[in-house]
Design an enzyme around this catalytic site. Structure first.
Site, PDB file in Angstrom:
ATOM      1  CG  HIS A   1      -0.126   0.104   2.525  1.00  0.00           C
ATOM      2  ND1 HIS A   1       0.105  -0.969   3.365  1.00  0.00           N
ATOM      3  CD2 HIS A   1       0.516   1.153   3.098  1.00  0.00           C
ATOM      4  CE1 HIS A   1       0.826  -0.576   4.398  1.00  0.00           C
ATOM      5  NE2 HIS A   1       1.104   0.709   4.263  1.00  0.00           N
TER       6      HIS A   1
ATOM      7  CG  HIS B   1       7.197   4.602   1.455  1.00  0.00           C
ATOM      8  ND1 HIS B   1       6.962   5.695   2.247  1.00  0.00           N
ATOM      9  CD2 HIS B   1       7.050   3.524   2.264  1.00  0.00           C
ATOM     10  CE1 HIS B   1       6.692   5.296   3.479  1.00  0.00           C
ATOM     11  NE2 HIS B   1       6.735   3.969   3.507  1.00  0.00           N
TER      12      HIS B   1
HETATM   13  P1  AMP Z   1       4.218   2.417   5.695  1.00  0.00           P
HETATM   14  O1  AMP Z   1       4.634   1.202   4.965  1.00  0.00           O
HETATM   15  O2  AMP Z   1       3.430   3.380   4.852  1.00  0.00           O
HETATM   16  O3  AMP Z   1       3.570   2.119   7.007  1.00  0.00           O
HETATM   17  O4  AMP Z   1       5.534   3.246   6.021  1.00  0.00           O
HETATM   18  C1  AMP Z   1       6.597   2.696   6.756  1.00  0.00           C
HETATM   19  C2  AMP Z   1       7.122   3.712   7.720  1.00  0.00           C
HETATM   20  O5  AMP Z   1       7.688   4.845   7.049  1.00  0.00           O
HETATM   21  C3  AMP Z   1       6.059   4.301   8.652  1.00  0.00           C
HETATM   22  O6  AMP Z   1       6.302   3.825   9.966  1.00  0.00           O
HETATM   23  C4  AMP Z   1       6.285   5.795   8.554  1.00  0.00           C
HETATM   24  O7  AMP Z   1       6.220   6.386   9.823  1.00  0.00           O
HETATM   25  C5  AMP Z   1       7.684   5.890   7.986  1.00  0.00           C
HETATM   26  N1  AMP Z   1       8.074   7.165   7.393  1.00  0.00           N
HETATM   27  C6  AMP Z   1       9.203   7.786   7.761  1.00  0.00           C
HETATM   28  N2  AMP Z   1       9.328   8.939   7.103  1.00  0.00           N
HETATM   29  C7  AMP Z   1       8.248   9.077   6.296  1.00  0.00           C
HETATM   30  C8  AMP Z   1       7.817  10.092   5.378  1.00  0.00           C
HETATM   31  N3  AMP Z   1       8.507  11.202   5.138  1.00  0.00           N
HETATM   32  N4  AMP Z   1       6.668   9.909   4.717  1.00  0.00           N
HETATM   33  C9  AMP Z   1       5.951   8.771   4.928  1.00  0.00           C
HETATM   34  N5  AMP Z   1       6.301   7.781   5.790  1.00  0.00           N
HETATM   35  C10 AMP Z   1       7.452   7.931   6.476  1.00  0.00           C
END
Ligand code: AMP
Length: 215
Positions: free
Chosen positions: A70, A158
């Protein structure tokens, strides 16, 4: 004597929610809520993940690959059970008229959660960020209505591919990240595997998933 229906939810097994971990107390009536764009991987994606996994092991990092993919459009926030439907309704009103759009996620990047208790290797979005920013801006409005924390001010959109416990960013940044990027760029299906359409927004609250289709 009777169990509160709000207490009926899945166990807090981190493998069940892709490494995200709640940083708040598990309390009756509080539901972990997350808004995201789901990404359906191509069949050959597994092959790419395996190649990347081997490279990471070579650099001394063992990561667990995600089962679902996702692009986050919110942090994980806590919603009281009776606010779930009004919150989803607010999202529907704001997002329901948006059109589907193309995303390309092709830049390997390393992330840690705010508490630095989890490390993620992901594919950063290089095409589609403007649309994702529009979505986040609407989701943020809904979050504000419910006094909830908004998303990162400077988001790096991402698709997380794999994760591990602790802060392994130092081990992955540098030569390891470069090798991972090279492996991706050299993959014969790279162009196809890193393209997909954002066709719906999802809101997961506890074990309930709500879908908001884009036009
Ligand atoms: P997710 O797979 O979307 O849960 O993202 C993995 C981790 O990336 C999450 O724990 C977010 O807190 C972290 N993260 C760190 N920096 C960023 C950023 N600039 N934008 C989005 N997510 C971030």
């Amino acid at each position: 004597m009777f169990q509160d229906p709000d207490d009926v939810r899945k166990s807090d097994d981190v493998t069940q929610h892709g490494g995200r971990i709640r940083s708040f107390k598990h309390e009756r009536g509080n539901w972990a809520t997350h808004v995201y764009v789901p990404c359906q991987p191509h069949e050959e994606f597994q092959d790419l993940l395996e190649k990347m996994g081997s490279l990471l092991v070579k650099h001394g990092v063992a990561l667990t690959t995600m089962k679902e993919f996702h692009i986050s459009q919110s942090q994980t926030v806590v919603l009281r059970h009776h606010w779930i439907n009004p919150f989803v309704q607010s999202l529907r009103v704001r997002l329901g008229s948006m059109h589907r759009f193309l995303c390309i996620a092709d830049r390997i990047q390393v992330y840690t959660n705010k508490e630095r208790t989890r490390t993620f290797v992901g594919l950063e979005v290089s095409v589609g960020s403007d649309h994702l920013l529009e979505v986040v801006s609407e989701v943020d409005q809904s979050l504000k209505e419910f006094n909830l924390e908004t998303f990162y001010q400077d988001p790096s959109f991402h698709v997380s591919l794999a994760w591990c416990v602790g802060d392994a960013a130092g081990k992955i940044e540098g030569p390891c990240l470069e090798e991972l990027q090279k492996a991706l760029d050299a993959h014969e299906d790279a162009e196809r595997l890193t393209r997909f359409y954002a066709e719906e927004i999802r809101c997961k609250a506890g074990n309930k998933v709500f879908c908001i289709p884009l036009k």
